[in-house]
Design a protein around this motif. Structure first.
Motif, PDB file in Angstrom:
ATOM      1  N   GLU A  71      13.129  22.760   6.882  1.00  0.00           N
ATOM      2  CA  GLU A  71      12.815  23.229   5.542  1.00  0.00           C
ATOM      3  C   GLU A  71      14.028  23.783   4.805  1.00  0.00           C
ATOM      4  OE1 GLU A  71       9.732  25.994   6.225  1.00  0.00           O
ATOM      5  OE2 GLU A  71       8.326  24.446   6.877  1.00  0.00           O
ATOM      6  N   LYS A  72      15.113  24.003   5.556  1.00  0.00           N
ATOM      7  CA  LYS A  72      16.300  24.607   4.938  1.00  0.00           C
ATOM      8  C   LYS A  72      16.997  23.617   4.006  1.00  0.00           C
ATOM      9  CE  LYS A  72      17.074  28.603   7.240  1.00  0.00           C
ATOM     10  NZ  LYS A  72      17.600  29.845   6.679  1.00  0.00           N
ATOM     11  N   LYS A 132      11.738  25.111  11.251  1.00  0.00           N
ATOM     12  CA  LYS A 132      12.382  25.969  10.265  1.00  0.00           C
ATOM     13  C   LYS A 132      13.613  25.269   9.677  1.00  0.00           C
ATOM     14  CE  LYS A 132      15.198  29.209  11.395  1.00  0.00           C
ATOM     15  NZ  LYS A 132      15.747  30.309  12.195  1.00  0.00           N
TER      16      LYS A 132
END
Lengths: 268, 587
Positions: free
Chosen positions: A43-44, A40
């Motif tokens: 992807e930030k 996660k």
């Protein structure tokens, strides 16, 4: 093995989160949650303060990895401790390098935590030296009966584990509610991932000291690690955070006294 | 012959530089002296012979006259500035000295002994001292004073170098006393060099404290002459029984005074008012290094005795206490000063243990401490002259304005703590050696604890200071470029190169150490400036301030104790100082 160290550490962290949840009668995240978090984070959108800050963060992770490598290679325990100090110093410099209140408070607390746990680590290493005649991890692993000869040193080590894995009552360094994570606060996205993985390596670093108490018996080592792991999480759930100054006092009065008594007992 | 080169070349340079007015020629001269002296020092270091030769009787007579003049000068200073301590101690010293000259065995001759220890000291004194003088040429050109006083300053520094070179090779206690007092004189003149009120006050304090050191040496000489009928160090140390340990105890006390161990830390802290090259000189190459040097000389006698034990414990406690006191200081040079006192305590402590291994460690510590401290002090001088700052409070966010100086400072601090540099190696060996000794002598656990806790406190101190330097604004603002004058940059680069090469050399002599592995972290850290420009693809943000609009500069943390506790600590160390003599009497 060394290359896989962050994954191993991630698994330990995953197990810990499950265990803590079960102690609190919660469902908790899945075992692989730390790795999902990492995907996660990748992807930030990554925002940075300045280049030096993020580079020091990455460096902290890399040096910690080298430290864990030195443990797996079976080198001198003192090198391991000083390499770990190097990694910590780099993190502290990173924390101080931005103009952020929380980051500075966190970095200062990192240093004070170092003042608390570092003497205990070295004294435990001296204990191993007195028992096995060497600081080399590979030699220490050939001996046995450490637990019988160094029970107080083992207790002292248990006292400082919460500092390193940032658990109550000694989690002042991170203290999410007060200083929003301390040094971590200014990292995001990709670069936060390095700081996040560094935490996994800290787990391996500190629990390998516990593992050493098993000596030549791998099973005893593993049992000790599991027991220590369980105990630390139990204490984490049952206690509240103490202040930084109190933490240092408790460790100096409690843990270091234990170490000194134990060392004197060995040599006399 | 070698002995004469080390004494005469600085003296000649001192007299020549008084007539050289151009800065460039001054730099050339000091550079030349640096090269020649370092060359001879290394030459002597690599040769295996140890030199012993007697001095002509004329030297002894000359020294007697010089000594009397020197003591009269001290008494005179005491009268001029109305300082009773200086005056009283001066008179006492004069009486004692006269008595000793009457006691003296008529057959005694002074001699020069150059052993392994002296050779090592030559290398340290001449390379580091030479670099400091080279730097001082540039530094002093910034001061507001007339040209002659500037040249006089450089001449004093050269003379200081010469005295130190002489001090590490003499074998007679009386000659040693003379040179010891000469270093006291040199520091008195240099500390008071700026001629203002504070300088004069601190110079007088340095004078009387060091005079106490001179006193105990004279008392040691009295015991030596009356009991052993000699004034030579080697004869004293090879004799046995009687009051041998008492004589050594008195001489060791002088080491604590020179090493500015508590309760005598005041003089070294006061020395901070002097121009920075003086501090660099006192802290790294000369003055305070007399302390571990003396204890190393006595190490064979101290080993395994109660006296050795108390000296060692004293040193270890100084290491912890000085590191702790440093945490409350704000002036950069004072912080460095306490860290010097602390590390000297460590050296003395290890030297007094007296085993072969611990003596080697002390030499390593002396060498690397000299390099690192010189580097730090010289960089401080740059900050003072180029950026006009002395307090760490004013240095907040300095990296933005002076990235090069900050890089040198951080490098200097790292070499004092982290692997793979020499001081780290020294502490590592110390831990191993002391742990190894503990089976035989359990009391060394005090030294072990001292080493561990002192080191930890010093790491806290150094990186607390670094914190102020590093606090940099977001990349939205650009970093300025800093230009360092060559007269400043060259010495700093030389010292850094010496630290690195000496560390590599140390590693090569130790087999089985994973040098390359330990080098990786440093290499990575050095790569950061290079990677700096590569981090382009990410967006910049401002720091998180929890929604507040306050501007935040940098947080500095101080750790202090109450005045009462401090006073008790000083009393404790004062009693410990006296206890050294008492233990000497009873054992």
């Amino acid at each position: 093995m060394t290359l896989l160290a962050p994954i191993l550490g991630g698994l330990i962290y995953g197990v810990e989160r499950v265990l803590r949840a079960r102690m609190q009668r919660r469902q908790g995240p899945p075992l692989l949650q730390p790795f999902y978090d990492m995907f996660k984070l990748m992807e930030k959108r990554t925002l940075i303060i300045h280049a030096m800050h993020v580079l020091l963060g990455v460096l902290h992770f890399l040096i910690l990895w080298l430290t864990v490598g030195a443990i797996f290679f079976g080198w001198n325990l003192l090198y391991v401790i000083f390499l770990h100090l190097f990694a910590l110093i780099v993190l502290v410099m990173a924390g101080y390098s931005v103009r952020s209140v929380y980051s500075h408070l966190g970095a200062n607390r990192e240093l004070l935590a170092m003042v608390a746990y570092e003497p205990v680590l070295i004294l435990v290493a001296v204990g191993f030296f007195l028992q096995s005649g060497s600081f080399e991890i590979s030699k220490i692993m050939q001996g046995e009966g450490y637990l019988m000869q160094m029970p107080l040193l083992f207790m002292a080590l248990l006292m400082i584990i919460p500092i390193k894995v940032k658990k109550s009552p000694f989690d002042v360094v991170e203290a999410h509610q007060e200083i929003v994570g301390g040094v971590e606060v200014e990292y995001s996205g990709l670069f936060y991932e390095f700081i996040y993985m560094a935490r996994f390596l800290e787990y391996i670093f500190i629990y390998s000291f516990v593992f050493l108490f098993g000596g030549s018996s791998v099973w005893l080592g593993l049992v000790l690690v599991v027991a220590a792991f369980f105990l630390v999480n139990l204490v984490d759930n049952a206690t509240a955070r103490v202040r930084t100054a109190d933490m240092i006092k408790i460790v100096y009065v409690g843990a270091i006294t234990l170490c000194v008594i134990n060392l004197l007992w060995i040599v006399l | 012959m070698a002995a004469l080169t080390f004494i005469l070349i600085p003296l000649i340079a001192a007299s020549v530089i008084l007539f050289v007015q151009n800065i460039l020629y001054q730099q050339l001269l000091s550079g030349l002296v640096l090269i020649v002296l370092s060359f001879f020092a290394f030459l002597l270091f690599t040769s295996s012979e140890s030199l012993i030769f007697a001095l002509p009787h004329l030297v002894d007579i000359a020294v007697i006259f010089a000594d009397i003049i020197l003591l009269f000068y001290f008494i005179h200073q005491g009268r001029v500035y109305n300082d009773n301590k200086v005056l009283g101690l001066g008179i006492l010293q004069l009486i004692l000295y006269g008595w000793i000259e009457m006691l003296l065995p008529s057959s005694s001759t002074s001699s020069i002994v150059i052993d392994e220890l002296s050779k090592m000291m030559f290398v340290i004194i001449n390379t580091v001292g030479g670099i400091i003088i080279f730097y001082a040429v540039k530094y002093i050109s910034y001061e507001k004073m007339d040209g002659f006083r500037k040249r006089l300053f450089l001449a004093y520094l050269f003379i200081f170098l010469s005295i130190m070179n002489a001090l590490v090779m003499v074998n007679s206690i009386l000659l040693f006393f003379f040179l010891f007092e000469m270093t006291t004189l040199a520091s008195y003149l240099l500390i008071g060099f700026r001629k203002d009120e504070l300088s004069q006050k601190n110079a007088l304090r340095a004078l009387w404290m060091n005079q106490i050191g001179g006193m105990v040496i004279l008392l040691g000489a009295v015991v030596t002459i009356t009991m052993f009928d000699t004034v030579a160090f080697d004869q004293l140390l090879s004799s046995s029984g009687g009051y041998l340990l008492f004589a050594v105890a008195l001489l060791s006390m002088a080491a604590f005074v020179k090493g500015a161990a508590m309760p005598f830390d005041g003089w070294l802290l006061g020395a901070m008012v002097a121009p920075t090259p003086v501090s660099a000189m006192l802290h790294s190459a000369t003055m305070v290094k007399i302390a571990p040097y003396m204890i190393l000389k006595f190490a064979p006698v101290l080993a395994g005795t109660l006296l050795g034990g108390i000296v060692s414990v004293y040193g270890a406690l100084v290491f912890v206490a000085a590191s702790y006191f440093a945490l409350s200081k704000e002036i950069f040079k004072e912080i460095l000063g306490y860290s010097t006192i602390a590390l000297l305590g460590l050296m003395v402590s290890l030297a007094a243990i007296g085993t072969q291994a611990s003596q080697k460690i002390v030499i390593v510590l002396i060498l690397f401490h000299a390099f690192s401290k010189a580097l730090l002090f010289l960089t401080t001088g740059v900050l003072e002259k180029e950026h006009h700052m002395k307090s760490i409070e004013s240095m907040k966010g300095l990296v933005q304005r002076a990235p090069k100086s900050v890089a040198f400072l951080i490098f200097g601090f790292m070499t004092l703590v982290l692997p793979p540099f020499g001081l780290f190696m020294g502490k590592l060996f110390a831990l191993q050696a002391v742990s190894g000794n503990m089976m035989r002598s359990p009391w060394q656990i005090i030294v072990l604890l001292g080493v561990i806790i002192g080191s930890v406190l010093l790491s806290l101190l150094y990186f607390k200071v670094v914190s102020a330097l590093l606090a940099k604004e977001s990349d939205i603002k650009s970093t300025e470029r800093e230009s360092l004058p060559a007269g400043f940059a060259l010495p700093l680069i030389l010292l850094s190169a010496m630290i690195v090469s000496a560390s590599v050399w140390l590693f090569k002599t130790q087999s089985g150490l994973p040098l390359y592995y330990l080098l990786i972290p440093v290499a990575l850290l050095l790569l950061i400036p290079w990677f700096y420009r590569k981090i382009e693809g990410f967006d910049r943000a401002k720091e998180y301030h929890c929604g507040e609009k306050e501007t935040f500069d940098a947080a500095l943390f101080y750790f202090d104790t109450t005045a009462l506790v401090k006073r008790r600590i000083y009393w404790f160390f004062g009693l410990l100082f006296v206890a050294v003599a008492l233990v000497g009497v009873i054992s």
